[in-house]
Design an enzyme around this catalytic site. Sequence first.
Site, PDB file in Angstrom:
ATOM      1  N   CYS A 111      46.626  31.214  36.427  1.00  0.00           N
ATOM      2  CA  CYS A 111      46.386  32.955  36.188  1.00  0.00           C
ATOM      3  C   CYS A 111      47.753  33.357  37.299  1.00  0.00           C
ATOM      4  O   CYS A 111      48.137  33.840  36.755  1.00  0.00           O
ATOM      5  CB  CYS A 111      45.086  32.992  37.006  1.00  0.00           C
ATOM      6  SG  CYS A 111      43.995  32.319  36.599  1.00  0.00           S
ATOM      7  N   LYS A 140      44.990  44.115  35.736  1.00  0.00           N
ATOM      8  CA  LYS A 140      44.723  42.555  36.448  1.00  0.00           C
ATOM      9  C   LYS A 140      46.147  41.843  36.976  1.00  0.00           C
ATOM     10  O   LYS A 140      45.973  41.298  37.323  1.00  0.00           O
ATOM     11  CB  LYS A 140      43.926  41.768  34.420  1.00  0.00           C
ATOM     12  CG  LYS A 140      44.348  40.661  34.793  1.00  0.00           C
ATOM     13  CD  LYS A 140      42.451  39.632  35.186  1.00  0.00           C
ATOM     14  CE  LYS A 140      43.416  37.971  35.503  1.00  0.00           C
ATOM     15  NZ  LYS A 140      41.793  37.768  36.383  1.00  0.00           N
ATOM     16  N   ARG A 155      44.948  45.453  60.870  1.00  0.00           N
ATOM     17  CA  ARG A 155      45.501  45.767  59.674  1.00  0.00           C
ATOM     18  C   ARG A 155      46.106  44.588  58.815  1.00  0.00           C
ATOM     19  O   ARG A 155      47.207  44.700  58.257  1.00  0.00           O
ATOM     20  CB  ARG A 155      45.663  47.320  59.992  1.00  0.00           C
ATOM     21  CG  ARG A 155      45.229  48.053  59.978  1.00  0.00           C
ATOM     22  CD  ARG A 155      45.514  49.360  60.360  1.00  0.00           C
ATOM     23  NE  ARG A 155      46.389  49.592  61.492  1.00  0.00           N
ATOM     24  CZ  ARG A 155      45.475  49.446  62.349  1.00  0.00           C
ATOM     25  NH1 ARG A 155      44.781  49.487  63.123  1.00  0.00           N
ATOM     26  NH2 ARG A 155      47.249  49.524  63.690  1.00  0.00           N
ATOM     27  N   ARG A 157      48.712  38.880  45.025  1.00  0.00           N
ATOM     28  CA  ARG A 157      48.170  37.779  45.441  1.00  0.00           C
ATOM     29  C   ARG A 157      49.075  36.632  45.364  1.00  0.00           C
ATOM     30  O   ARG A 157      49.655  36.018  46.364  1.00  0.00           O
ATOM     31  CB  ARG A 157      47.140  36.877  45.032  1.00  0.00           C
ATOM     32  CG  ARG A 157      46.635  36.089  45.661  1.00  0.00           C
ATOM     33  CD  ARG A 157      44.855  35.707  44.709  1.00  0.00           C
ATOM     34  NE  ARG A 157      44.633  34.762  45.915  1.00  0.00           N
ATOM     35  CZ  ARG A 157      43.779  34.017  47.032  1.00  0.00           C
ATOM     36  NH1 ARG A 157      43.422  35.511  47.407  1.00  0.00           N
ATOM     37  NH2 ARG A 157      43.061  33.161  47.057  1.00  0.00           N
TER      38      ARG A 157
HETATM   39  N1  SAJ Z   1      47.021  29.624  46.988  1.00  0.00           N
HETATM   40  C1  SAJ Z   1      47.794  29.390  48.930  1.00  0.00           C
HETATM   41  N2  SAJ Z   1      47.955  30.273  49.710  1.00  0.00           N
HETATM   42  C2  SAJ Z   1      46.222  31.209  49.923  1.00  0.00           C
HETATM   43  C3  SAJ Z   1      45.396  31.491  48.934  1.00  0.00           C
HETATM   44  C4  SAJ Z   1      46.103  30.550  47.446  1.00  0.00           C
HETATM   45  O1  SAJ Z   1      48.700  28.619  48.108  1.00  0.00           O
HETATM   46  O2  SAJ Z   1      46.192  31.516  50.649  1.00  0.00           O
HETATM   47  C5  SAJ Z   1      46.980  28.971  46.306  1.00  0.00           C
HETATM   48  C6  SAJ Z   1      45.770  27.579  45.844  1.00  0.00           C
HETATM   49  O3  SAJ Z   1      46.422  26.712  46.684  1.00  0.00           O
HETATM   50  C7  SAJ Z   1      46.446  28.023  44.486  1.00  0.00           C
HETATM   51  C8  SAJ Z   1      46.964  29.277  44.026  1.00  0.00           C
HETATM   52  O4  SAJ Z   1      47.325  29.811  44.365  1.00  0.00           O
HETATM   53  O5  SAJ Z   1      47.555  27.229  44.112  1.00  0.00           O
HETATM   54  C9  SAJ Z   1      45.841  30.503  43.714  1.00  0.00           C
HETATM   55  O6  SAJ Z   1      44.827  29.758  44.320  1.00  0.00           O
HETATM   56  P1  SAJ Z   1      43.231  30.886  43.984  1.00  0.00           P
HETATM   57  O7  SAJ Z   1      42.964  30.663  45.023  1.00  0.00           O
HETATM   58  O8  SAJ Z   1      44.120  32.489  43.652  1.00  0.00           O
HETATM   59  O9  SAJ Z   1      42.891  31.057  42.828  1.00  0.00           O
HETATM   60  P2  SAJ Z   1      42.560  31.249  41.092  1.00  0.00           P
HETATM   61  O10 SAJ Z   1      44.044  31.124  40.272  1.00  0.00           O
HETATM   62  O11 SAJ Z   1      41.280  29.837  40.540  1.00  0.00           O
HETATM   63  O12 SAJ Z   1      41.857  32.782  41.386  1.00  0.00           O
HETATM   64  C10 SAJ Z   1      43.020  33.808  40.564  1.00  0.00           C
HETATM   65  C11 SAJ Z   1      41.719  34.599  41.047  1.00  0.00           C
HETATM   66  N3  SAJ Z   1      42.784  35.985  41.688  1.00  0.00           N
HETATM   67  C12 SAJ Z   1      42.618  36.890  42.583  1.00  0.00           C
HETATM   68  O13 SAJ Z   1      41.920  36.078  44.027  1.00  0.00           O
HETATM   69  C13 SAJ Z   1      43.603  37.553  43.075  1.00  0.00           C
HETATM   70  C14 SAJ Z   1      40.781  35.387  40.912  1.00  0.00           C
HETATM   71  O14 SAJ Z   1      39.634  36.692  40.553  1.00  0.00           O
HETATM   72  C15 SAJ Z   1      41.207  35.325  39.065  1.00  0.00           C
HETATM   73  O15 SAJ Z   1      40.202  35.947  38.246  1.00  0.00           O
HETATM   74  C16 SAJ Z   1      41.464  34.349  38.940  1.00  0.00           C
HETATM   75  O16 SAJ Z   1      42.931  34.096  39.458  1.00  0.00           O
HETATM   76  C17 SAJ Z   1      42.351  34.920  37.027  1.00  0.00           C
HETATM   77  O17 SAJ Z   1      41.314  33.897  36.364  1.00  0.00           O
HETATM   78  O18 SAJ Z   1      43.184  35.385  37.109  1.00  0.00           O
END
Ligand code: SAJ
Length: 404
Positions: free
Chosen positions: A259, A205, A245, A212
């Site tokens: 998260c 987890k 890739r 990410r």
């Molecule tokens: N963000 C960026 N650039 C991107 C993607 C996201 O700046 O390309 C930012 C978003 O604006 C946000 C933050 O990152 O502020 C997090 O966004 P997120 O899209 O990662 O979404 P969360 O936090 O709602 O969900 C994540 C997800 N984890 C992954 O994608 C690996 C979700 O699957 C998890 O279940 C969740 O965290 C969690 O509960 O852990």
Amino acid sequence: MKNNTKVTILGLGYIGLPTAALIAKNQTYVLGVDINPEVVDTVNKGEIHIIEPDLDEYVKSAVRNGFLRASTKPKSSDVYLVVVPTPFKGNYEPDITFVESATKAIIPLLKEGDLYIIESTSPVGTTEKMMELIYSHRSELKDKIYLAYCPERVLPGNVMYELENNDRVIGGVNEESTQKAIDFYKQFVHSNLHATNARTAEMCKLTENSSRDVQIAFANELSLICDKAGINVWELIELANKHPRVNILQPGAGVGGHCIAVDPYFIVSDYPEESKIIAQARAINNYKSEWCAEKIQNARLEFELKHGRKPIIACMGLAFKPDIDDLRESPAKYIAQRVMQSENNAQILFVEPNIEEHTVFKLTNYDKAYEKADIVACLVAHKEFKDLPKKEDKILLDFCGIYK
Ligand code: SAJ
């Protein structure tokens, strides 16, 4: 699951309540336990206290059909799911006190053959720690109950679908526990269930979200470099991603939510010597919000020097990510607060299309704010902003790729 299996879910939040409702939908008796009596009352009325599509229908029918009930106290069950918050303390140390108190609350109820599962995001070793805690009070249960860790990976806004359809990683403290937990989840999860041990499941987890965070930090670092190099970072990333890739994520105003911005610290605090990139990614993503606030500040000063008057600034977006109404741990909200501190309120227009009002920010409709503003700070890529015309007479600070 045998239809007389009783399940207790400890914690009725963003994950606990949807999980309770989903299990109850499968004709299993579920007791949802929460320390907040208002949450308990709301659920027992068949209503919900969180915003999640479809959840209200699930809870209403589960309560009406008698399969879901809520209480502030746990009762004897066959399966116990710990789904309580695991925040971090001021020094970025993980705080598992909610997991510990939920576990202590059920220790007197445990009996031979019961299944105990932690779903809360936890530092590696937490499940084993809770096992020792249980056995220290109930030594006769040693090797007579099953204990496992199973993280969730659902995306807010799509929880009910993803709870049923996302693969799950299930890690027991021994093989029998892993199998017992798989048999439990098989009843309501219609995707692949991957067996491992508890420590690997806990780290999985943290790894998912840390990976990410590192990917986003790479995109944010690129945005700082391109700003200095006079390159359009959105065009650059789009071109680089044409490579079969390469998959570079999108720069933003920082990383928010409970998260991605939190979980990496669970690794860094336990393995500070080894987790260099993970720690640095957190620093870069936090710094990006400061950088955005400074860019807005500089634009304001330049405007004032050039025009001899204070600019009107529109802060476009307050939520922690696009197209949601959740402002918790939002970088955009932090930046808006920084701008507000440096400016009298009359000059700032706050925009958040996904909420009606806010106690701190007086909200303005996005069309009107865009029309009136001299400086437009695009903080969150909400879909409403995508149609705003690019106007030469405005200073557009696009931190989230609205105009890419
Ligand atoms: N963000 C960026 N650039 C991107 C993607 C996201 O700046 O390309 C930012 C978003 O604006 C946000 C933050 O990152 O502020 C997090 O966004 P997120 O899209 O990662 O979404 P969360 O936090 O709602 O969900 C994540 C997800 N984890 C992954 O994608 C690996 C979700 O699957 C998890 O279940 C969740 O965290 C969690 O509960 O852990």
